[in-house]
Enzyme design. Structure first.
Site, PDB file in Angstrom:
ATOM      1  N   SER A  54      42.567  26.009  22.802  1.00  0.00           N
ATOM      2  CA  SER A  54      41.308  25.472  23.308  1.00  0.00           C
ATOM      3  C   SER A  54      41.257  25.157  24.794  1.00  0.00           C
ATOM      4  O   SER A  54      40.178  24.854  25.305  1.00  0.00           O
ATOM      5  CB  SER A  54      40.918  24.219  22.531  1.00  0.00           C
ATOM      6  OG  SER A  54      40.348  24.591  21.311  1.00  0.00           O
ATOM      7  N   SER A  73      37.860  25.321  21.992  1.00  0.00           N
ATOM      8  CA  SER A  73      36.854  24.302  21.866  1.00  0.00           C
ATOM      9  C   SER A  73      36.484  23.614  23.183  1.00  0.00           C
ATOM     10  O   SER A  73      35.420  22.999  23.271  1.00  0.00           O
ATOM     11  CB  SER A  73      37.331  23.229  20.870  1.00  0.00           C
ATOM     12  OG  SER A  73      38.519  22.615  21.329  1.00  0.00           O
ATOM     13  N   LYS A 120      36.955  16.237  28.587  1.00  0.00           N
ATOM     14  CA  LYS A 120      36.485  16.711  27.283  1.00  0.00           C
ATOM     15  C   LYS A 120      36.164  15.519  26.377  1.00  0.00           C
ATOM     16  O   LYS A 120      36.904  14.530  26.363  1.00  0.00           O
ATOM     17  CB  LYS A 120      37.573  17.575  26.645  1.00  0.00           C
ATOM     18  CG  LYS A 120      37.219  18.227  25.328  1.00  0.00           C
ATOM     19  CD  LYS A 120      38.394  19.053  24.801  1.00  0.00           C
ATOM     20  CE  LYS A 120      38.050  19.820  23.538  1.00  0.00           C
ATOM     21  NZ  LYS A 120      39.202  20.594  23.022  1.00  0.00           N
TER      22      LYS A 120
HETATM   23  N1  GLN Z   1      40.070  27.706  17.928  1.00  0.00           N
HETATM   24  C1  GLN Z   1      41.119  26.991  17.274  1.00  0.00           C
HETATM   25  C2  GLN Z   1      40.557  26.213  16.105  1.00  0.00           C
HETATM   26  O1  GLN Z   1      39.413  26.336  15.844  1.00  0.00           O
HETATM   27  C3  GLN Z   1      41.841  26.114  18.236  1.00  0.00           C
HETATM   28  C4  GLN Z   1      41.111  24.870  18.558  1.00  0.00           C
HETATM   29  C5  GLN Z   1      41.839  23.994  19.532  1.00  0.00           C
HETATM   30  O2  GLN Z   1      42.774  24.416  20.224  1.00  0.00           O
HETATM   31  N2  GLN Z   1      41.438  22.747  19.588  1.00  0.00           N
HETATM   32  O3  GLN Z   1      41.238  25.496  15.451  1.00  0.00           O
END
Ligand code: GLN
Length: 488
Positions: free
Chosen positions: A180, A156, A81
């Protein structure tokens, strides 16, 4: 041949490379040619390192030829990532503010992958600074779901899940701050493992919310994810929150079964807005555990509904302070003096995207002297209650089985407002607030054909029990390939 290698999985690829049935170079070339052929339509990669991957593969082959042990991930073609730094390979956190930045070092997790013989193919698309649930917030390009290109891969770590699902990486690293790793794994029909907070070093993970962030693997099977996690786990003196515990013996847990294990279904996850097919699939996973000798019961996690508001105060507050370093001076592309005028124009005008700006504004507001007690301190108190819910549940059960997401993958553009988007995280956030391990495993598909994921939540540092249950669920449901391997 190339398709067969692309879906063979981590454990099998390492076995074949170690046994000299296939060379690491052949494996790398198989993935690189699939990426060249198919990634244009999917958008999983931000950077593909053709030369670097081949050189790493050749080094693995040379080690094997020289009689050295090439490691447990010998020749396994992986990708990372874009919020995890890689030496010499552009890393931007999918943000324009880091356009062209070439890190001078590897994240600890990446260094451990390389030391174990893995080959890094490139950097994977994600939401900017890991803020988002759909990959639509990448500053560079969208990423599509290999099961249905009009749908999001989740976020994400959308690229990390979609690449594995489509056979464009044997496994990947993601980060999970509020879901994420697990949510995109569920949307793309692969396995995603968010370890206990502190299990994996965060050195070299570009910080979003430091008390929640964890690096973990996405892979095609529980065994593959277990192999990768064992490699990257363990104390790192460079991360003061990394835990001084030996890497867990996860592969040994794969075949341990679940006889006598107590599994809890949290009542609150099945009330409210959950898709009926998702609920049914999770119950079917519970039945598979019972058939293998586990005992299933209902548990209560009464503060579940406060996880979302607490998270969306704590995460932006930490993000606001972490992102203060991107002042347009110390980071940004290595510009010559002549280019500086342009560079400042770029970073000022379009440095951060709208979601990142929103988080900085919310976080800064929540931390203001007059509001600190009302928002940040309150959210931390709620966090303690959520942690206590899990502590109490784990006095009654060994592992918790829950849905990963309320619905299968949603359509690109469907979540119109920030709140609509935040609500899709409702089942994943509590795990991070409590710091416990969470494993997302595929549990079949909806009538639409889209994958559904369940998650197993465990006691802190008890990834092994989570793996035991995950392996049994996997044996019942398996991991499927998207139509035409995602290339249709
Ligand atoms: N969807 C969550 C956010 O927008 C989690 C994101 C993540 O785990 N990096 O913060």
């Amino acid at each position: 041949m190339s398709d067969e290698l692309a879906f063979a999985g981590v454990v099998e690829l390492a076995r074949r490379v170690r046994a000299k049935e296939v060379s690491a170079r052949e494996v790398a070339d198989a993935f690189l040619s699939r990426i060249d052929a198919h990634d244009g339509a999917l958008g999983t990669y931000l950077v593909v390192d053709h030369d670097g991957a081949r050189a790493q593969a050749d080094a693995v082959d040379a080690a094997i030829a020289g009689g050295a042990d090439p490691g447990p991930l010998a020749g396994v073609a992986m990708a990372v990532k874009d919020v995890i730094v890689t030496e010499g390979l552009v890393t931007t956190a999918a943000s324009k503010i880091l356009a062209g930045w070439v890190p001078p070092y590897d994240a600890t997790a990446v260094a451990r992958l390389r030391a174990a013989g893995a080959v890094i193919l490139g950097k994977l698309n994600c939401d900017e600074f890991a803020m988002g649930s759909s990959n639509e917030r990448s500053a560079w390009k969208p990423c599509r779901n290999p099961w249905d290109r009009d749908r999001v891969p989740g976020g994400s770590s959308g690229g990390s899940a979609a690449a594995v699902a489509a056979g464009l990486a044997a496994a990947s690293l993601g980060t999970d701050t509020g879901g994420s790793i697990r949510q995109p794994a569920a949307f793309c029909g692969v396995v995603g493992f968010k370890p206990t907070y502190g299990r994996v070093s965060r050195w070299g993970a570009i910080a979003f919310a430091s008390s929640l962030d964890q690096i973990g693997p996405l892979a095609r099977s529980v065994g593959d994810a277990a192999r990768v996690l064992e490699v990257i786990a363990g104390l790192d003196p460079r991360d003061s929150t990394s835990i001084d515990q030996p890497a867990p013996a996860l592969e040994a847990a794969l075949a341990a079964g679940v006889a006598g294990l107590k599994v809890g279904l949290p009542r609150e996850y099945f009330e409210g807005s959950i898709d009926a097919e998702v609920a049914a699939a999770v119950h079917a996973a519970g039945a598979a555990l019972v058939a293998a000798g586990a005992e299933l019961c209902e548990v209560s996690l009464p503060h579940t509904r406060y996880a979302l508001p607490a998270y969306y105060v704590i995460a932006p507050a930490e993000a606001a302070s972490n992102l203060a370093r991107y002042d347009g001076v110390r980071f940004g592309h290595r510009a010559t003096a002549r280019e500086l005028g342009d560079m400042y124009a770029t970073t000022r005008a379009e440095g951060f995207g709208p979601e990142v700006k929103r988080r900085i504004m919310i976080g800064t507001y929540a931390l203001r002297a007059g509001y600190y007690d009302a928002y940040y301190k309150k959210a931390q108190q709620v966090r303690a209650l959520i942690k206590r819910d899990f502590d109490q549940a784990f006095e009654l059960v060994d592992v918790i089985l829950a849905p990963t997401t309320p619905t299968p993958a949603f359509a690109i553009g469907e979540k119109a407002t920030p709140l609509d988007m935040y609500q899709t995280d409702v089942f994943t956030l509590a795990c991070n607030l409590a710091g416990i391990p969470g494993l997302a495993v595929p549990v079949g598909a909806a009538t639409s054909g889209l994958p559904i994921g369940a998650q197993l939540l465990g006691r802190p540092l008890d990834e092994a029990t989570v793996v035991r249950a995950g392996a049994v669920i996997e044996a019942a449901f398996g991991t499927k390939r998207p139509p035409a391997g995602g290339a249709a």
